[in-house]
Design a protein around this motif. Structure first.
Motif, short mmCIF file in Angstrom:
data_model
loop_
_atom_site.label_atom_id
_atom_site.label_comp_id
_atom_site.label_asym_id
_atom_site.label_seq_id
_atom_site.Cartn_x
_atom_site.Cartn_y
_atom_site.Cartn_z
N GLU A 200 0.98 -1.59 -0.22
CA GLU A 200 0.39 0.00 0.23
C GLU A 200 0.67 1.36 -0.11
OE1 GLU A 200 -3.00 -0.20 3.16
OE2 GLU A 200 -3.00 -2.15 3.06
N GLY A 201 1.64 1.37 0.46
CA GLY A 201 2.85 2.61 0.35
C GLY A 201 2.39 3.67 1.08
N ARG A 202 1.98 2.86 2.49
CA ARG A 202 1.69 3.71 3.77
C ARG A 202 2.75 5.00 3.77
NH1 ARG A 202 -2.65 0.60 7.03
NH2 ARG A 202 -4.41 -0.27 5.43
N SER A 203 2.40 6.28 3.93
CA SER A 203 3.18 7.06 4.44
C SER A 203 2.21 8.06 4.98
CB SER A 203 4.60 7.58 3.52
OG SER A 203 4.03 7.71 2.45
N ASP A 204 3.68 8.94 5.93
CA ASP A 204 2.71 10.13 6.51
C ASP A 204 3.16 11.04 5.91
OD1 ASP A 204 5.59 10.90 7.31
OD2 ASP A 204 5.19 10.18 9.49
N PHE A 205 2.55 12.25 6.55
CA PHE A 205 3.28 14.02 6.04
C PHE A 205 3.75 14.11 5.33
CE2 PHE A 205 3.45 18.81 5.67
CZ PHE A 205 2.06 18.62 4.90
N THR A 206 4.86 13.92 6.62
CA THR A 206 6.23 14.21 6.47
C THR A 206 7.20 13.32 5.58
OG1 THR A 206 6.22 14.78 9.12
CG2 THR A 206 8.42 14.68 7.91
N ALA A 207 6.75 12.48 5.47
CA ALA A 207 7.52 11.32 4.43
C ALA A 207 6.94 11.50 3.33
CB ALA A 207 6.91 10.52 4.49
N GLN A 208 5.60 12.09 2.52
CA GLN A 208 5.09 12.92 1.13
C GLN A 208 5.63 14.04 1.20
OE1 GLN A 208 1.13 13.41 1.48
NE2 GLN A 208 1.02 10.75 2.38
N LEU A 209 5.53 14.48 2.52
CA LEU A 209 6.75 16.37 2.45
C LEU A 209 8.47 15.92 1.26
CD1 LEU A 209 6.54 19.54 2.24
CD2 LEU A 209 7.28 18.90 4.57
N MET A 210 8.96 15.15 2.18
CA MET A 210 10.49 15.33 1.66
C MET A 210 10.54 14.66 0.72
SD MET A 210 11.28 13.00 5.88
CE MET A 210 12.89 12.62 4.90
N PHE A 211 9.88 13.36 0.21
CA PHE A 211 10.30 12.84 -1.13
C PHE A 211 9.73 14.23 -1.77
CE2 PHE A 211 7.78 11.36 -5.42
CZ PHE A 211 8.87 9.53 -5.08
N VAL A 212 8.46 15.35 -2.03
CA VAL A 212 8.67 16.06 -2.68
C VAL A 212 9.84 17.52 -2.64
CG1 VAL A 212 7.10 18.63 -3.90
CG2 VAL A 212 5.70 16.39 -2.75
N VAL A 213 10.03 17.14 -1.75
CA VAL A 213 11.57 17.85 -1.61
C VAL A 213 13.08 17.71 -1.88
CG1 VAL A 213 13.52 18.95 -0.18
CG2 VAL A 213 10.85 19.30 0.45
#
Length: 236
Positions: A200-213
């Motif tokens: 499912e590739g679950r991740s929290d907002f911090t992880a998603q933000l780091m990915f985008v950065v």
């Protein structure tokens, strides 16, 4: 015959290697996922020897594009936590070295020679562009490696055939890989269930933000170097 088709036909081995590295990791990682989900309790009991074998094997599988690097980082983080970081990084460096050498064995400078042999001066701009890559290789490699979406194995093919030096390839590649490697190890360590992590590739907002950065940094960085090379080496 277009220029691209001509280059592709005269560099079939490099093209096949690139295709392999784009397709095989998805297939093999699916099989490993099935095994990991079926034997999670067994893997949890691995000792130092088994994990040493795992990281040695991962050097080869990542170099040969049998397993994606992010997949190795996620699994390592899930089972070992952040303590897996130095072992994953060492495995990445060795995999980069092996991938670089494999590309040189397969290509053996053929791509550059193909560009030089293009008739009517059609390869002149391409050669100037490659020259620009070589003069900006450290920054380009860092940006290519820091991207969470550019496949590790394909960069192991494209960067060496473009003429980047081994020292810069390993040093800049390690610098660029560190942020995304630590990100995926951390993501793995935060997962409560292996199934949710892999399927499912679950991740929290911090992880998603780091990915985008990381993605934004790599995109803007590659655009910057691409424009710089075009303006300095190709258009003049």
């Amino acid at each position: 015959m277009t220029l691209f088709t001509q280059i592709l036909r005269t560099n079939r081995r490099s093209a096949m290697l690139t295709l392999w590295m784009a397709v095989v990791p998805l297939t093999i990682s699916s099989l490993i996922t099935f095994y990991a989900l079926s034997h999670e309790n067994l893997i949890q009991q691995f000792g130092q020897f088994m994990w040493a074998l795992f990281f040695i094997a991962s050097c080869l599988t990542m170099a040969l594009a049998i397993t994606p690097t992010t997949f190795i980082a996620l699994l390592s983080g899930y089972f070992l936590g952040i303590t897996a970081a130095p072992f994953v990084i060492i495995a990445y460096i060795l995999a980069s070295y092996l991938g670089y050498q494999l590309t040189h064995v397969v290509d053996n400078g053929h791509f550059i020679q193909t560009i030089k042999a293009l008739p009517g001066g059609r390869g002149e701009k391409a050669l100037r562009f490659l020259d620009g890559i070589q003069h900006n290789q450290f920054g380009l490699i860092v940006m290519a490696r820091i991207s969470p979406v550019l496949p590790f194995a394909i960069m192991n093919v494209l960067l060496p055939i473009a003429g980047v030096r081994l020292k810069a390839f390993l040093l800049a590649g390690t610098v660029g890989m560190l942020p995304r490697t630590l990100l995926f190890i951390w993501l793995g360590s935060q997962a409560q269930e292996l199934r949710s992590l892999i399927e499912e590739g679950r991740s929290d907002f911090t992880a998603q933000l780091m990915f985008v950065v990381l993605l934004a940094i790599s995109v803007f960085g590659l655009l910057y170097y691409g424009k710089r090379i075009l303006n300095k080496y190709v258009e003049h």
